[in-house]
Design an enzyme around this catalytic site. Structure first.
Site, short mmCIF file in Angstrom:
data_model
loop_
_atom_site.label_atom_id
_atom_site.label_comp_id
_atom_site.label_asym_id
_atom_site.label_seq_id
_atom_site.Cartn_x
_atom_site.Cartn_y
_atom_site.Cartn_z
N HIS A 115 0.86 -1.20 0.00
CA HIS A 115 0.00 0.00 0.00
C HIS A 115 0.88 1.24 0.00
CE1 HIS A 115 0.91 -0.57 4.24
NE2 HIS A 115 0.47 0.64 4.52
N HIS A 157 1.73 3.86 1.74
CA HIS A 157 2.15 4.60 2.93
C HIS A 157 3.68 4.66 2.86
CE1 HIS A 157 -1.24 4.44 6.23
NE2 HIS A 157 -1.04 5.67 5.82
N ASP A 170 6.04 4.41 4.96
CA ASP A 170 6.89 3.39 5.61
C ASP A 170 6.83 2.05 4.88
OD1 ASP A 170 4.20 3.38 6.59
OD2 ASP A 170 4.79 2.13 8.30
N HIS A 171 6.10 2.01 3.76
CA HIS A 171 6.04 0.79 2.95
C HIS A 171 6.51 1.00 1.51
CE1 HIS A 171 3.84 -1.67 5.93
NE2 HIS A 171 3.58 -0.46 6.39
N HIS A 216 -7.37 -1.05 5.41
CA HIS A 216 -6.38 -0.18 6.05
C HIS A 216 -6.77 1.28 5.82
CE1 HIS A 216 -2.64 0.91 7.82
NE2 HIS A 216 -2.06 1.32 6.70
N ASP A 270 -0.35 -3.79 5.90
CA ASP A 270 -1.03 -3.14 7.04
C ASP A 270 -2.52 -3.39 6.90
OD1 ASP A 270 1.38 -2.22 7.84
OD2 ASP A 270 0.91 -0.08 7.69
N HIS A 296 6.09 -5.45 11.93
CA HIS A 296 5.54 -4.09 11.91
C HIS A 296 4.93 -3.79 13.28
CE1 HIS A 296 3.02 -0.69 10.59
NE2 HIS A 296 3.73 -0.65 9.48
ZN LIG Z 1 0.05 1.66 6.41
#
Ligand SMILES: [Zn+2]
Length: 235
Positions: A17, A19, A21-22, A107, A130, A200
């Site tokens: 996804h 975000h 941090d991904h 999410h 996530d 995570h």
């Molecule tokens: Zn996320």
């Protein structure tokens, strides 16, 4: 780079996804692999706007890329990279080594968000991405050898958000969009996976939440092997 895996062997990249941090550095991964000598095709798979992000990344780095092609004689990078916007659950790709299947997970407000299942020659591994507690993930993980599931230790959330000005909205996001460790274990149990890897972790760095506390919280609901994920862990 890449935990001991040569960047020259990079073939596919999967993004669950959008975000940061991904997805941060997905472009740098490819650019640096190419600068190290990568000359073979790479496919990127993930939610929109992955195709546009890839295009913009190449534009942002056009100076370096063009310089290296002219000055170092490298093959053009752009034709090697194929980005694919994923919008639906189902089969993502399959080759002689692996079959990759995606499920849509919850999410909010980020959508689509995917979990991925990798069925290889020797074992099957599912990555939750996530997600809030997800029946779609449970179904995807049915019978898998390994489920890597994101995890929240709920009793520590108030302490985690206490130091930030956006505490109430951050806590709401963490509760609505992620999965408490007890539910990770329930999903693993219901899916019949052999090994649950907690990953995570939220919080990740609270000394009051020990490794044993994570494991005990999961153990109450899952009979299989439980592993607390760490950077560069191999199983
Ligand atoms: Zn996320």
């Amino acid at each position: 780079m890449l935990a001991g895996i040569s960047p020259l062997t990079l073939r596919h990249v999967f993004i669950t996804h959008q975000h940061s941090d991904h997805n941060a550095d997905f472009g740098s991964l490819i650019l640096l692999a190419w600068a190290s000598g990568l000359r073979t095709r790479v496919d990127l798979w993930g939610p929109p706007p992955l195709e546009r992000m890839t295009q913009l990344f190449f534009e942002m780095n056009a100076y370096d890329i063009n310089t290296r092609i002219a000055d170092e004689g490298r093959a053009p990078l752009r034709p090697l990279v194929n980005a694919h916007d994923l919008t639906e659950a189902g089969l993502v790709m399959q080759d002689e080594n692996v079959k990759v299947t995606a499920a849509l997970v919850a999410h909010p407000p980020v959508a689509p968000a995917f979990a991925f299942r990798f069925d290889g020659q020797d074992r099957s591994i599912v990555i939750s991405g996530d997600t809030a507690r997800s029946d779609a993930l449970l179904k995807l993980a049915a019978g898998a050898d390994v489920l890597v599931h994101e995890a929240v230790f709920a009793p520590a959330l108030d302490r985690l958000v206490a130091s930030v000005p956006n505490a109430s909205t951050l806590k709401k996001h963490l509760v609505d969009s992620h999965t408490v460790v007890e539910d990770c274990a329930r999903v693993a149990q219901a899916a019949g996976v052999k090994t649950l890897v907690l990953s995570h972790l939220i919080p990740a760095d609270d000394p009051a939440v020990t490794e044993q506390m994570w494991l005990d919280a999961a153990r109450a609901h899952f009979n299989g092997r439980i592993i607390l994920g760490k950077d560069l862990l191999e199983i």
